[in-house]
Every structure is written in structure tokens, then in C-alpha cells.
Design a protein around this motif. Structure first.
Motif, PDB file in Angstrom:
ATOM      1  N   THR A  10      47.828   0.101  91.328  1.00 22.44           N
ATOM      2  CA  THR A  10      46.622   0.121  92.135  1.00 22.44           C
ATOM      3  C   THR A  10      46.837  -0.630  93.443  1.00 22.44           C
ATOM      4  O   THR A  10      46.488  -0.154  94.516  1.00 22.44           O
ATOM      5  CB  THR A  10      45.456  -0.505  91.360  1.00 22.44           C
ATOM      6  OG1 THR A  10      45.262   0.240  90.167  1.00 22.44           O
ATOM      7  CG2 THR A  10      44.191  -0.514  92.173  1.00 22.44           C
ATOM      8  N   GLY A  40      37.665   1.538  93.503  1.00 25.62           N
ATOM      9  CA  GLY A  40      36.854   1.154  92.360  1.00 25.62           C
ATOM     10  C   GLY A  40      37.349   1.855  91.122  1.00 25.62           C
ATOM     11  O   GLY A  40      38.069   2.851  91.192  1.00 25.62           O
ATOM     12  N   GLY A  41      36.999   1.327  90.006  1.00 28.49           N
ATOM     13  CA  GLY A  41      37.445   1.938  88.761  1.00 28.49           C
ATOM     14  C   GLY A  41      36.601   1.479  87.602  1.00 28.49           C
ATOM     15  O   GLY A  41      35.702   0.645  87.734  1.00 28.49           O
ATOM     16  N   GLY A  42      36.898   2.032  86.479  1.00 28.30           N
ATOM     17  CA  GLY A  42      36.164   1.655  85.282  1.00 28.30           C
ATOM     18  C   GLY A  42      36.865   2.182  84.050  1.00 28.30           C
ATOM     19  O   GLY A  42      37.781   2.986  84.124  1.00 28.30           O
ATOM     20  N   GLY A  43      36.427   1.709  82.937  1.00 26.99           N
ATOM     21  CA  GLY A  43      37.015   2.150  81.682  1.00 26.99           C
ATOM     22  C   GLY A  43      36.115   1.781  80.531  1.00 26.99           C
ATOM     23  O   GLY A  43      35.124   1.074  80.686  1.00 26.99           O
ATOM     24  N   GLY A  44      36.475   2.278  79.383  1.00 25.05           N
ATOM     25  CA  GLY A  44      35.679   1.958  78.212  1.00 25.05           C
ATOM     26  C   GLY A  44      36.366   2.406  76.946  1.00 25.05           C
ATOM     27  O   GLY A  44      37.385   3.096  76.970  1.00 25.05           O
ATOM     28  N   GLY A  82      39.680   5.670  81.062  1.00 30.04           N
ATOM     29  CA  GLY A  82      39.385   4.968  82.297  1.00 30.04           C
ATOM     30  C   GLY A  82      39.745   5.821  83.490  1.00 30.04           C
ATOM     31  O   GLY A  82      40.347   6.883  83.364  1.00 30.04           O
ATOM     32  N   PHE A  84      40.219   5.578  88.131  1.00 31.11           N
ATOM     33  CA  PHE A  84      40.282   4.776  89.338  1.00 31.11           C
ATOM     34  C   PHE A  84      40.282   5.694  90.536  1.00 31.11           C
ATOM     35  O   PHE A  84      40.846   6.782  90.502  1.00 31.11           O
ATOM     36  CB  PHE A  84      41.545   3.918  89.334  1.00 31.11           C
ATOM     37  CG  PHE A  84      41.590   2.955  90.477  1.00 31.11           C
ATOM     38  CD1 PHE A  84      40.940   1.739  90.396  1.00 31.11           C
ATOM     39  CD2 PHE A  84      42.246   3.270  91.642  1.00 31.11           C
ATOM     40  CE1 PHE A  84      40.944   0.856  91.450  1.00 31.11           C
ATOM     41  CE2 PHE A  84      42.266   2.396  92.706  1.00 31.11           C
ATOM     42  CZ  PHE A  84      41.613   1.184  92.600  1.00 31.11           C
TER      43      PHE A  84
END
Length: 137
Positions: A10, A40-44, A82, A84
Motif C-alpha cells: 500500500t 482507504g480500505g477496509g476488511g472484515g 478486504g 483497498f
């Protein structure tokens, strides 16, 4: 992929080098590139249930798992995901020659054309709405 590797990739992808390259010297001038960088990013994670994948209406997955005779801890394998996204826009460059520093902006003609077309569309819609309220020409 581990978190450290993901963060390293990243960082490499969202850098000024991605848009311009590194600072360099040419004809006695030092060129220092500048870019706007955003990301920005995210995950779960989630546990999948064994058997019927549709939850019963009005019950939580834990209640459903307990009703089926299973505990929430052994309700199935863990899934993870996830994503990004990033944006690097060139802003310009500082040009250093001797004791003088000047800013040379990067002009993105595509962005200027799209902004102009968007403005023309908004103005045309506003004009058409005002004209329609008056009841004609």
C-alpha cells in the motif's frame, strides 16, 4: 498475505513516486515533484454456518446456531475479506535554481474538460428549469 506485506505494498502504491518519480537534477535545476495522494480500505471477517445458509427471520446467527444444537464457536469456518483503493493525482513540481524556488503546476486537461462539461450541464439544467416554470418562451 500478512498485514505487514499488505501495508508495504500500500505504501509503495500510494506515493509521490507513483505519479512523478523521484526528485532529480537537470541543467543545474532541482526538480521536486508533488502529488496529492489519498487512499482507504477496509476488511472484515465472518463465520459461515453449517447447513442452511439463510438465517431464520427475527433470529441472530448465535440464536440460530444454538437452536440447531451448535454453539456459536463451532458454527463453521471463518471467512475474511478486504479491499483497498487509492488515488494519486499529480499537483505539480517545485523547481529550484540557485536561490530561487518556483512552483510549476501540473495541468490535467482531461480534468479541466470534464469540469467544464459538468458546469455547462448544471447551467443548462438550471436555465431549462427556470424557463419551464415561467410557462414557455
Amino acid at each position: 498475505m500478512d498485514v505487514e506485506n499488505l501495508l508495504a505494498k500500500t505504501s509503495d502504491n500510494l506515493s509521490v513516486r507513483r505519479a512523478f518519480g523521484t526528485a532529480y537534477e537537470k541543467d543545474g535545476m532541482l526538480i521536486i515533484p508533488v502529488a496529492m495522494v489519498a487512499g482507504g480500505g477496509g476488511g472484515g471477517t465472518s463465520r459461515t454456518r453449517r447447513g442452511n445458509s439463510a438465517a431464520r427471520p427475527g433470529t441472530s446467527p448465535e440464536e440460530d446456531a444454538t437452536a440447531d444444537g451448535a454453539t456459536p464457536q463451532d458454527s463453521g469456518p471463518m471467512d475474511a475479506g478486504g479491499g483497498f483503493g487509492g488515488l494519486v493525482l499529480p499537483s505539480g513540481a517545485y523547481v529550484v535554481k540557485g536561490d530561487q524556488v518556483r512552483w510549476v503546476p501540473a495541468v490535467d486537461t482531461t480534468l479541466l474538460v470534464l469540469a467544464g462539461l459538468s458546469l455547462a450541464r448544471v447551467l443548462a439544467r438550471t436555465w431549462a428549469r427556470r424557463r419551464g416554470r415561467r410557462g414557455g418562451p
